[in-house]
Design an enzyme around this catalytic site. Structure first.
Site, PDB file in Angstrom:
ATOM      1  N   ASP A   1       0.842  -1.197   0.000  1.00 54.69           N
ATOM      2  CA  ASP A   1       0.000   0.000   0.000  1.00 54.69           C
ATOM      3  C   ASP A   1       0.883   1.255   0.000  1.00 54.69           C
ATOM      4  O   ASP A   1       1.682   1.462   0.916  1.00 54.69           O
ATOM      5  CB  ASP A   1      -0.871  -0.057   1.273  1.00 54.69           C
ATOM      6  CG  ASP A   1      -2.021   0.929   1.258  1.00 54.69           C
ATOM      7  OD1 ASP A   1      -2.048   1.808   0.370  1.00 54.69           O
ATOM      8  OD2 ASP A   1      -2.882   0.829   2.148  1.00 54.69           O
TER       9      ASP A   1
ATOM     10  N   ASP B   1     -10.609   4.146  -1.299  1.00 48.23           N
ATOM     11  CA  ASP B   1     -11.213   3.127  -0.427  1.00 48.23           C
ATOM     12  C   ASP B   1     -12.735   3.043  -0.560  1.00 48.23           C
ATOM     13  O   ASP B   1     -13.430   4.056  -0.658  1.00 48.23           O
ATOM     14  CB  ASP B   1     -10.882   3.433   1.041  1.00 48.23           C
ATOM     15  CG  ASP B   1      -9.409   3.189   1.340  1.00 48.23           C
ATOM     16  OD1 ASP B   1      -8.620   3.011   0.396  1.00 48.23           O
ATOM     17  OD2 ASP B   1      -9.052   3.184   2.535  1.00 48.23           O
TER      18      ASP B   1
END
Ligand code: GLA
Length: 396
Positions: free
Chosen positions: A151, A221
């Site tokens: 990430d 997200d």
């Protein structure tokens, strides 16, 4: 003498085989279909512990999810501790023994995933892999890790600091950072699914395969509400040609069962992800699933659309305002057809089958009603609930 010659010969053979091993570490069977499993973030976020992961593994087996294809049990951010004097990454107190956890998960016929960042810090502020890429990959392999979500997080800040005002240079740094970990993973000779998470920046679907990505997040997200889920899901139109066996677009993990959407909305979520050949990573508390959640996550006919071995992502066929039809070609020549109603009221949606070469199709099944609905005429009309879906599998 003879022994020495044999040893020399075997050293030579292993040296010659090295480049092959390196290539084969990223074997074609890795993520041949979109990865399926569970990830801790959407429900547990920063609270996830060893006990939660074990409970998830137990529940995946007991619920039948493992046998339906959900194999990866993935720990997201917040497992990381400090580095020891040699720079080896340690777990924090929530995860006392990662190797023992991996052994436990493996003993259930499942695989274990982990999470890190190319930056010095993860998104939740824990230790990232910057400057320790090979060391971390080796540690993961030693623990028995099978999947890594990598990430971007603090590396994004580094890109801006090191190449201010030069987006090209920044993107180049990002590609290199992902490539670096890819090489480190290959070097371990352990098959580890490589999941890129950098929110789709710089059209990652165009370069993701070159840096070894088996899947790459295409968006920011997801959250557990219809507006966000549908914004992400329906924005995937046009990306189909970038997906293939071993390389998948990832519109983020599932929210099914987390409680803030209606059953129709969760069926839309699951159907759209199946049409998109998206990774199916459940994000709910598997130890507390109600019957509706089970029936959505474990609809085998819908899972089969997602996991179809042809490996073609589906796409939008048409949209008339909030009424959309999406299709996905399947291995045996059949077509999955989804009729989505994004409006606030129930509505009859029609799909023109003649334009799809499917007039008079004899095999037609409604995958949520679990009912055959054929033979069909030149078109098919279904009354679709608000925010709902009708998902068909049609063949001649
Ligand atoms: C980012 C990712 C999420 C999750 C969190 C963890 O926001 O996109 O999926 O991994 O970080 O901190």
């Amino acid at each position: 003498m003879r022994h020495k010659a044999l040893v020399q010969r075997s050293i030579l053979i292993s040296l010659l085989a090295l480049p092959f091993c390196a290539l084969h570490a990223q074997s074609p069977s890795l993520a041949a279909t979109p990865p399926m499993g569970w990830n801790s973030w959407n429900h547990f976020a920063g609270k996830v512990s060893d006990a939660d992961v074990r409970a998830a593994a137990d529940a995946i087996v007991a619920s039948g999810m493992r046998d339906a294809g959900y194999i990866y049990v993935n720990i997201d951010d917040t497992w990381e501790g400090q580095r020891d004097a040699q720079g080896n990454i340690q777990t924090n107190s929530k995860f006392p023994d990662m190797k023992a956890l991996a052994d436990y998960v493996h003993s259930k016929g499942l695989k274990l995933g982990i999470y890190s960042s190319p930056g010095p810090k993860t998104c939740a502020g824990y230790e990232g892999s910057y400057g320790h890429e090979q060391q971390d990959a080796d540690t993961y392999a030693k623990w028995g890790i099978d999947y890594l979500k990598y990430d971007l997080c603090s590396y994004g800040k580094m890109m801006k600091q090191q190449a201010p005002g030069d987006p090209q240079k920044q993107w180049q740094m990002m590609h290199q950072a992902y490539d670096k970990m890819h090489r480190a993973l290959l070097h371990t000779h352990r098959p580890i699914v490589y999941s890129l998470c950098q929110y789709g920046w710089d059209a990652v679907w165009k370069w993701g395969p070159q840096v070894g990505g088996n899947l790459w997040r295409t968006t920011g997200d997801i959250s557990d509400n219809y507006d966000r889920m549908s914004l992400i899901g329906f924005s995937q139109a046009g990306l189909a040609r970038y997906a293939a066996p071993g390389h998948w677009n990832d519109p983020d993990m599932l929210e099914v069962g987390n409680g803030k959407m209606t059953p129709d909305e969760y069926r839309t979520h699951m159907s759209l992800w199946a049409i998109l050949a998206a990774p199916l990573l459940a994000g709910n508390d598997l130890s507390k699933m109600d019957e509706t959640t089970r029936s959505i996550l474990m609809n085998k006919e819908v899972i089969a659309v997602d996991q179809d071995s042809l490996g073609k992502q589906g796409d939008r066929l048409s949209a008339a305002g909030p009424y959309e039809v999406w299709t996905k070609p399947l291995k045996d020549g059949a077509l999955a057809i989804a009729l989505f109603n994004r409006s606030e009221a129930v509505y009859p949606i029609t799909v023109d089958l003649s334009s799809l070469g499917l007039s008079g199709a004899t095999h037609a099944r409604d995958l949520w009603a679990h009912k055959d609905v054929g033979p069909l005429q030149n078109s098919y009309t279904a009354v679709v609930p608000r925010h709902g879906v009708v998902l068909l599998r049609v063949s001649r």
